[in-house]
Design a protein around this motif. Structure first.
Motif, PDB file in Angstrom:
ATOM      1  N   TYR A 229     -43.785 -89.551 -53.320  1.00 16.06           N
ATOM      2  CA  TYR A 229     -43.825 -88.109 -53.067  1.00 16.06           C
ATOM      3  C   TYR A 229     -43.186 -87.745 -51.732  1.00 16.06           C
ATOM      4  N   ALA A 241     -47.398 -82.743 -51.493  1.00 13.93           N
ATOM      5  CA  ALA A 241     -48.738 -82.183 -51.332  1.00 13.93           C
ATOM      6  C   ALA A 241     -49.246 -82.488 -49.923  1.00 13.93           C
ATOM      7  N   GLU A 243     -51.779 -83.940 -48.870  1.00 11.98           N
ATOM      8  CA  GLU A 243     -52.382 -85.263 -48.623  1.00 11.98           C
ATOM      9  C   GLU A 243     -51.371 -86.296 -48.130  1.00 11.98           C
TER      10      GLU A 243
END
Ligand SMILES: [Zn+2]
Length: 344
Positions: A229, A241, A243
């Motif tokens: 990601y 995201a 996180e």
């Protein structure tokens, strides 16, 4: 070999989300017109780069397979810019067998990307990836682990190539992935691995090793997803995201042949170091015992180089030539950049 014996059902020119199959003809006694149906997802939304995300090149390496399976199920195509091609189980026969190599032909997909392809199921899969998919791509991320026989510290990996522009772009992407260990290897791989095919096609090659020992490890899965990601974010394909945003400390590493320890004989391997340990050249590495010959003295093993223990053999029994340890050597970020700058 004819590429018409392998075909892709999703339309590679279409926009939107498609999940289908790449089919490899496989004519056998119980299925004369049978195919190997390799799962393949295509997410396309407007202008932007194309990335191939691949796992299951080795069937017994599970973190990448699961990370990409979750991505296929959860990704909202309207959030991406560009195109994501996903192969979560690239060597499908090996994946369903939970084995490194294909039970159909013994083929190791990540040793099948040489200048010529074998006319076997594994060779045909390699040919399709290299000759049909990679030419569509700007970047490839190939997810691995230590498999059944090795435990591997989680690390991102990149073949930097011999081209200064590609090397600089690749190192920037590796750094953006921000794994705990960032393994930057100079040049082009000599072995017939996927990275060699990617660089042959002018495609940026990134990879990683995430766990192993024949099991799925949650912490290693987390690092694999972090790398996926953060890379998609770096390429401008998908905003990551929250996180994944926080930066962690990374160590830049490389290896040479001196960083491997091989079994000198048959027996039971007793390691004296664990993944993550920092060791020195000449330090005791382990023993090879022979329970079948209890009066034989055990054979002492020593490290041939300084380094961080990145890999240990996960199986007790070993044969001559088996890899028992693999070290990675830390190098300053500035040294990697200087190596790239020195490329002509
Ligand atoms: Zn692998």
């Amino acid at each position: 070999m004819s590429l018409t014996s392998v075909w892709c059902e999703p339309d590679l020119t279409a926009q939107g989300r498609q999940v289908g199959w790449i089919r490899v003809e496989h004519s056998v006694h119980r299925s004369a017109y049978g195919t190997i149906a390799i799962p393949f997802a295509v997410f396309a939304n407007g202008e932007g780069p194309t990335i191939l995300l691949m796992a299951g090149s080795h069937g017994d390496e599970y973190e990448g397979q699961l990370a990409l399976t979750r991505l296929v199920r959860s990704l909202d195509v309207s959030r991406i810019r560009g195109r994501i091609l996903v192969l979560p189980a690239a060597n499908l026969p090996a994946v369903v067998a939970g084995q490194r190599t294909s039970p159909l032909d013994g083929g190791n997909l990540n040793r099948s990307f040489g200048d010529h392809y074998t006319d076997t199921p594994t060779g045909q899969i390699a040919a399709f990836i290299a000759e049909e998919l990679l030419p569509l791509c700007d970047v490839m991320l190939d997810l691995h682990s230590g498999g059944s026989s090795l435990r591997h510290l989680s690390c991102s990996y990149a073949d930097l190539s011999c081209d200064p522009v590609m090397a600089a772009r690749t190192f920037a992407a590796l750094e953006a992935m921000n794994a705990p260990l960032s393994w930057a290897q100079a040049g082009i791989p000599a072995a017939p691995v996927a990275g060699r095919a990617a660089l042959r096609k002018g495609v940026m090659h990134l990879s990683g090793e995430f766990g192993g020992g024949g099991a799925l490890n949650a912490a290693d899965l987390n690092v694999a997803e972090r790398c996926i990601y953060r890379l998609l974010d770096h390429l401008g394909i998908l905003e990551m995201a929250a996180e994944w945003r926080a930066e962690i400390a990374t160590r830049f590493v490389f290896n040479t042949q001196a960083h491997f320890t091989y079994a000198p004989g048959e027996g039971v391997f007793e390691p004296l170091a664990a993944p993550g340990d920092v060791v020195e050249k000449g330090q005791a590495a382990g023993w090879i015992h022979r329970p079948e010959r209890p009066e034989d003295a055990p054979v002492a093993l020593h490290f041939a180089s300084d380094g961080i223990v990145a890999v240990t053999r996960a199986m007790g029994r070993c044969l001559p030539g088996d890899c028992l340890f693999h070290l990675l050597e830390e190098t300053p970020r500035a040294a990697v950049l200087a190596g790239i700058k020195a490329l002509k």
